[in-house]
Scaffold this motif. Structure first.
Motif, mmCIF file in Angstrom:
data_model
loop_
_atom_site.group_PDB
_atom_site.id
_atom_site.type_symbol
_atom_site.label_atom_id
_atom_site.label_comp_id
_atom_site.label_asym_id
_atom_site.label_seq_id
_atom_site.Cartn_x
_atom_site.Cartn_y
_atom_site.Cartn_z
ATOM 1 N N ALA A 51 0.909 -1.279 0.014
ATOM 2 C CA ALA A 51 -0.164 -0.020 -0.021
ATOM 3 C C ALA A 51 0.934 1.418 -0.011
ATOM 4 C CB ALA A 51 -0.900 -0.001 1.241
ATOM 5 N N VAL A 52 2.141 1.097 0.641
ATOM 6 C CA VAL A 52 2.969 2.160 0.681
ATOM 7 C C VAL A 52 3.551 2.501 -0.375
ATOM 8 C CG1 VAL A 52 4.969 3.362 2.024
ATOM 9 C CG2 VAL A 52 3.320 2.283 3.248
ATOM 10 N N ILE A 53 4.065 1.293 -1.044
ATOM 11 C CA ILE A 53 4.744 1.586 -2.454
ATOM 12 C C ILE A 53 3.856 2.184 -3.455
ATOM 13 C CG2 ILE A 53 5.740 0.096 -4.161
ATOM 14 C CD1 ILE A 53 7.777 0.488 -1.687
ATOM 15 N N GLU A 54 2.703 1.668 -3.411
ATOM 16 C CA GLU A 54 1.711 2.143 -4.520
ATOM 17 C C GLU A 54 1.499 3.718 -4.345
ATOM 18 O OE1 GLU A 54 -3.001 1.424 -5.658
ATOM 19 O OE2 GLU A 54 -1.950 0.012 -4.425
ATOM 20 N N ALA A 55 1.275 3.980 -3.245
ATOM 21 C CA ALA A 55 1.079 5.583 -2.843
ATOM 22 C C ALA A 55 2.378 6.373 -3.278
ATOM 23 C CB ALA A 55 0.736 5.745 -1.349
ATOM 24 N N ILE A 56 3.523 5.942 -3.022
ATOM 25 C CA ILE A 56 4.801 6.531 -3.213
ATOM 26 C C ILE A 56 4.940 6.509 -4.826
ATOM 27 C CG2 ILE A 56 7.284 6.264 -3.202
ATOM 28 C CD1 ILE A 56 6.972 5.221 -0.491
ATOM 29 N N LYS A 57 4.516 5.685 -5.437
ATOM 30 C CA LYS A 57 4.799 5.541 -6.893
ATOM 31 C C LYS A 57 3.898 6.350 -7.649
ATOM 32 C CE LYS A 57 6.279 0.604 -7.503
ATOM 33 N NZ LYS A 57 6.163 -0.592 -8.024
ATOM 34 N N LYS A 58 2.632 6.800 -7.181
ATOM 35 C CA LYS A 58 1.741 7.538 -7.654
ATOM 36 C C LYS A 58 2.026 8.966 -7.512
ATOM 37 C CE LYS A 58 -3.361 8.864 -7.219
ATOM 38 N NZ LYS A 58 -4.573 8.622 -6.504
ATOM 39 N N TYR A 297 6.683 15.477 -0.205
ATOM 40 C CA TYR A 297 5.153 15.122 -0.659
ATOM 41 C C TYR A 297 5.178 13.720 -0.967
ATOM 42 C CZ TYR A 297 1.096 14.792 -3.602
ATOM 43 O OH TYR A 297 0.055 14.205 -4.183
ATOM 44 N N ILE A 298 6.158 13.019 -1.646
ATOM 45 C CA ILE A 298 6.044 11.613 -2.086
ATOM 46 C C ILE A 298 6.133 10.707 -0.860
ATOM 47 C CG2 ILE A 298 7.618 9.749 -3.132
ATOM 48 C CD1 ILE A 298 8.435 11.888 -4.871
ATOM 49 N N VAL A 299 6.923 11.318 0.026
ATOM 50 C CA VAL A 299 7.054 10.188 1.602
ATOM 51 C C VAL A 299 5.773 10.359 2.109
ATOM 52 C CG1 VAL A 299 8.072 10.114 3.678
ATOM 53 C CG2 VAL A 299 9.533 10.278 1.674
ATOM 54 N N GLN A 300 5.258 11.691 2.324
ATOM 55 C CA GLN A 300 3.766 12.066 2.993
ATOM 56 C C GLN A 300 2.725 11.175 2.641
ATOM 57 O OE1 GLN A 300 3.068 15.627 5.027
ATOM 58 N NE2 GLN A 300 4.954 16.593 4.152
ATOM 59 N N CYS A 301 2.793 11.060 1.325
ATOM 60 C CA CYS A 301 1.651 10.219 0.619
ATOM 61 C C CYS A 301 1.908 8.838 0.982
ATOM 62 C CB CYS A 301 1.798 10.266 -0.787
ATOM 63 S SG CYS A 301 1.059 11.973 -1.743
#
Length: 412
Positions: A51-58, A297-301
């Motif tokens: 879930a975290v990887i998917e959000a970071i990629k997005k 921003y990427i990390v917070q997502c």
């Protein structure tokens, strides 16, 4: 010639984990084929969850477009993450903490060190002993610790509160006047945790004496027992006397990604030299906006994804895996007659060294006989002597292999 900060000269030796790394490196150089298993430093081994990887990629894809690109973000953190934190980590527990009380950062270690900048140089500081070294060392750097008493193994101006098996790892309240106390629960290094009544005692004391509690809750996600508070704000009145630190490092494997947060309620006040009340929230906001440009921003997502249903399930699975490792370590130590604590509400197991062996001697014995690395209790303070910390942050296979090796130690 310019003058340096002489307080650094009061720091004792090298940083604990640097000393461990140095000793292990020397052993590896002398034994290049050694199969060393590391159960020392509290770094995670499980990868970031899907879930975290998917959000970071997005979020990364968003940064590739002018329409969705983001530069500097708000120093306090993006609203989507602070709202999620407030809802899931506090309101769900009945704690009255709002998103405006939350400051997203790049690490709880940084924040617990930086928070002392808000304190007067004359503030009297208390810490539990053993203690996470950052609490003490940053106050030494600021000149708040005084000279070091080698015989006692303590700094003269810091109040040490023993936290050992003899008192059930429930430190007594300070007998003398102190302004600030650092508490960590679940505790690093002992792996033990304060229950509701024990923690409420500290909140009542702080309100009665006008002291500030700096509460490190970085390991709260490992709590399994119902009587252990997940936040100090589950205690009545804590919102007027406590600042809390949390981290995604151990909760969701962000040790290499870096994201944490600090809660500074707007109801916590100190006073300046003239006796005028000063908001700690306002001071921390001023400090952060001056010295910090925010977490990416990427990390917070990625951090926000922890609060989705998928993220919650994946976090639970990983935490359970580490807690199972802790249970394997506890059971293995019990089989060879070594008394140990923690490991139930924490990824840390705190064992008593056999036959009263000094903790650095046990470090060397463990490294030489079993090729297993742990952390000597003496590195956490004088009351840590005679204890030793092992962590559950390795793979199941390595944990089982390490425990098997422990069973072959020659302890006589």
């Amino acid at each position: 010639m310019f003058e340096v900060n002489s307080n650094y000269g009061e720091l004792q030796g090298s940083y604990l984990f640097s000393e461990i790394a140095s000793r292990v490196a020397a052993y590896e150089q002398a034994h290049p084929d050694a199969d060393i298993i590391r159960l020392g430093i509290g770094d995670v081994t499980e990868p970031l969850m899907p879930a975290v990887i998917e959000a970071i990629k997005k979020a990364t894809d968003e940064m590739a477009s002018r329409d969705t690109f983001r530069g500097y973000g708000p120093e306090q953190g993006y609203a989507f993450l602070r709202d999620a934190i407030a809802e899931h980590d506090y309101k769900a527990l009945g704690a009255d903490i709002s998103a405006d009380d939350i400051f997203v950062s790049d690490g709880a270690k940084c924040d617990t060190g930086n928070i002392q900048e808000l304190l007067s140089p004359s503030s009297r500081v208390a810490v539990t002993d053993p203690v996470y070294p950052v609490y003490v060392d940053t106050n030494v750097m600021a000149g708040r610790a005084g000279s070091y008493n080698k015989e006692a193994g303590q700094y003269k101006q810091i109040v040490y509160l023993p936290c050992t098996a003899e008192n059930g790892f429930d430190p007594a309240l300070p007998k003398e006047k102190v302004d600030v106390v650092y508490l960590c629960s679940p505790n690093n290094p002992t792996g033990t945790a304060l229950n509701q009544l024990q923690l409420q005692k500290w909140v009542d004391w702080a309100r009665d004496t006008g002291a500030l509690i700096l509460f490190d809750a970085a390991y709260e996600r490992f709590i399994t027992q119902p009587d252990i508070p997940h936040t100090i704000y589950q205690c009545s009145g804590a919102e007027t006397c406590a600042i809390e630190f949390r981290s995604f490092s151990k909760t969701a494997g962000f040790t290499g990604t870096r994201c944490a947060y600090t809660v500074v309620p707007k109801t916590v006040f100190g006073q300046d030299a003239s006796g005028t009340k000063v908001s700690m929230h306002d001071l921390w906001l001023r400090r952060q906006t001056t010295k910090f440009n925010g977490v990416s921003y990427i990390v917070q997502c990625g951090a926000a994804a922890v609060y989705t249903p998928q993220g919650e399930a994946e976090v639970t699975e990983v935490i359970d895996r580490y807690l199972k490792n802790a249970r394997i370590i506890l059971d293995g130590l019990a089989k060879i007659g070594i008394k140990a604590y923690g490991g139930v509400n924490s990824p840390y197991v705190w064992l008593q060294t056999p036959n009263g062996m000094p903790s650095w001697d046990f470090f060397d014995l463990l490294l030489n006989q079993a090729q297993v690395v742990g952390t000597p209790g003496a590195g956490f303070g004088s009351a840590g002597e005679g204890y030793f910390r092992l962590t559950a942050f390795n793979t199941r296979e390595n944990t089982e292999r390490a425990v098997a090796r422990l069973g072959n130690l020659s302890l006589t």
